[in-house]
Design an enzyme around this catalytic site. Structure first.
Site, PDB file in Angstrom:
ATOM      1  N   HIS A   1       0.822  -1.210   0.000  1.00  0.00           N
ATOM      2  CA  HIS A   1       0.000   0.000   0.000  1.00  0.00           C
ATOM      3  C   HIS A   1       0.858   1.263   0.000  1.00  0.00           C
ATOM      4  O   HIS A   1       1.691   1.447   0.885  1.00  0.00           O
ATOM      5  CB  HIS A   1      -0.887  -0.022   1.244  1.00  0.00           C
ATOM      6  CG  HIS A   1      -1.887   1.080   1.310  1.00  0.00           C
ATOM      7  ND1 HIS A   1      -2.159   1.767   2.465  1.00  0.00           N
ATOM      8  CD2 HIS A   1      -2.706   1.593   0.368  1.00  0.00           C
ATOM      9  CE1 HIS A   1      -3.103   2.662   2.231  1.00  0.00           C
ATOM     10  NE2 HIS A   1      -3.452   2.589   0.962  1.00  0.00           N
TER      11      HIS A   1
ATOM     12  N   HIS B   1      -1.137  11.337  -1.933  1.00  0.00           N
ATOM     13  CA  HIS B   1      -2.461  10.883  -1.490  1.00  0.00           C
ATOM     14  C   HIS B   1      -3.433  12.033  -1.251  1.00  0.00           C
ATOM     15  O   HIS B   1      -4.556  12.023  -1.746  1.00  0.00           O
ATOM     16  CB  HIS B   1      -2.303  10.050  -0.208  1.00  0.00           C
ATOM     17  CG  HIS B   1      -3.591   9.501   0.313  1.00  0.00           C
ATOM     18  ND1 HIS B   1      -4.433  10.229   1.122  1.00  0.00           N
ATOM     19  CD2 HIS B   1      -4.185   8.298   0.132  1.00  0.00           C
ATOM     20  CE1 HIS B   1      -5.495   9.495   1.420  1.00  0.00           C
ATOM     21  NE2 HIS B   1      -5.367   8.313   0.835  1.00  0.00           N
TER      22      HIS B   1
HETATM   23  O1  G3P Z   1      -6.304   1.480  -3.278  1.00  0.00           O
HETATM   24  C1  G3P Z   1      -6.737   1.143  -2.006  1.00  0.00           C
HETATM   25  C2  G3P Z   1      -6.517   2.212  -0.978  1.00  0.00           C
HETATM   26  O2  G3P Z   1      -5.295   2.833  -1.229  1.00  0.00           O
HETATM   27  C3  G3P Z   1      -7.614   3.224  -0.975  1.00  0.00           C
HETATM   28  O3  G3P Z   1      -7.564   4.097   0.093  1.00  0.00           O
HETATM   29  O4  G3P Z   1      -7.149   6.285   1.105  1.00  0.00           O
HETATM   30  O5  G3P Z   1      -5.372   4.570   1.110  1.00  0.00           O
HETATM   31  O6  G3P Z   1      -5.995   5.707  -1.006  1.00  0.00           O
HETATM   32  P1  G3P Z   1      -6.462   5.207   0.335  1.00  0.00           P
HETATM   33 CA    CA Z   2      -4.587   4.665  -2.477  1.00  0.00          CA
END
Ligand code: G3P
Ligand code: CA
Length: 244
Positions: free
Chosen positions: A14, A56
């Protein structure tokens, strides 16, 4: 770009491997590769002057030494910021990468990617269109084809219209009752959902309808095992080493 449907691994890092390095930086992609993951997820948006960057939030404050909305800053301004210090002094000097910086590192590390289109408000279609076209033109041929995803149907629709051959997934924090209607509207083949509200029966419903199902952000190995036992095809995690 001739794109074929990729087979994704079960474990996806992630924002790189953001439990170990500052999220969405080249250091984070390297950390993911060091941990042995084959694919990473990261977030793409447009700078104020329309360049594709990896970040992000809609503002600079949380993860960089800058302040204010991304849309009010040019790429040159954003590149002068530090994107590592918020995580640890060890990462001083990390920059907000461009999409091109990232593609070069993915190629170098042989990493596949789930590319989240993360538009600033009002830039959904433009960000989806630009991201898809850029990937179609510049995605390294040695890597498996990327998977695009977004919480924003407008961004997914624009990406699909620009490059229909690119695979796309709909992101849902909670599986809404009308998930299938939403998925059909934007023409995706996969659902990526927050794992917290997922049940075994919902997981079965998604898969019985013919959609791939992946979950984020799962940082507990026991929970990941439950999800995988339900047939979930992918886990997005900050800590790949904790996964079964
Ligand atoms: O792609 C899955 C996840 O990254 C979505 O949530 O807020 O971490 O971008 P976020
Ligand atoms: Ca994401």
């Amino acid at each position: 770009m001739a794109i074929t449907v990729s087979s994704l691994p079960l474990i996806i890092g992630h924002r790189g491997a953001c439990g170990h390095a500052p999220e969405n930086t080249l250091a984070s992609f390297r950390a993911a590769a060091d941990l042995g993951v084959a694919w990473v997820e990261f977030d793409v948006k447009l700078s104020g002057d329309g360049e594709l960057i990896i970040l992000h939030d809609d503002t600079l404050d949380r993860t960089t030494t800058g302040r204010g909305p991304v849309t009010q800053h040019t790429l040159a301004e954003i590149r002068r910021l530090d994107a590592g210090l918020f995580f640890d002094a060890e990462f001083r000097g990390e920059k907000v990468p461009t999409l091109d910086d990232t593609l070069a590192v993915l190629q170098d590390l042989n990493l596949g990617a789930v590319v989240e289109i993360k538009p600033c408000p009002g830039r959904e279609a433009e960000t989806g269109d630009r991201t898809a076209r850029h990937l179609a033109a510049h995605w390294p041929g040695s890597l498996p084809a990327p998977l695009l995803c977004s919480f924003k149907p407008g961004a997914l629709a624009a990406a699909g219209a620009a490059v229909p051959a690119l695979e796309r997934a709909l992101l849902l924090e909670v599986m809404a009752e009308d998930w299938r209607h939403l998925a059909e509207q934007v023409g995706v083949r996969a659902i990526h959902c927050g794992h917290g509200h997922l049940t075994e029966s919902l997981a079965g419903e998604v898969q019985a309808a013919g959609y791939d199902l992946r979950c984020y952000t799962v940082n507990d190995g026991a929970r990941a095992k439950v999800l995988l036992d339900w047939g979930v095809q992918g886990i997005i995690t900050d800590y790949p080493e904790r996964m079964p």
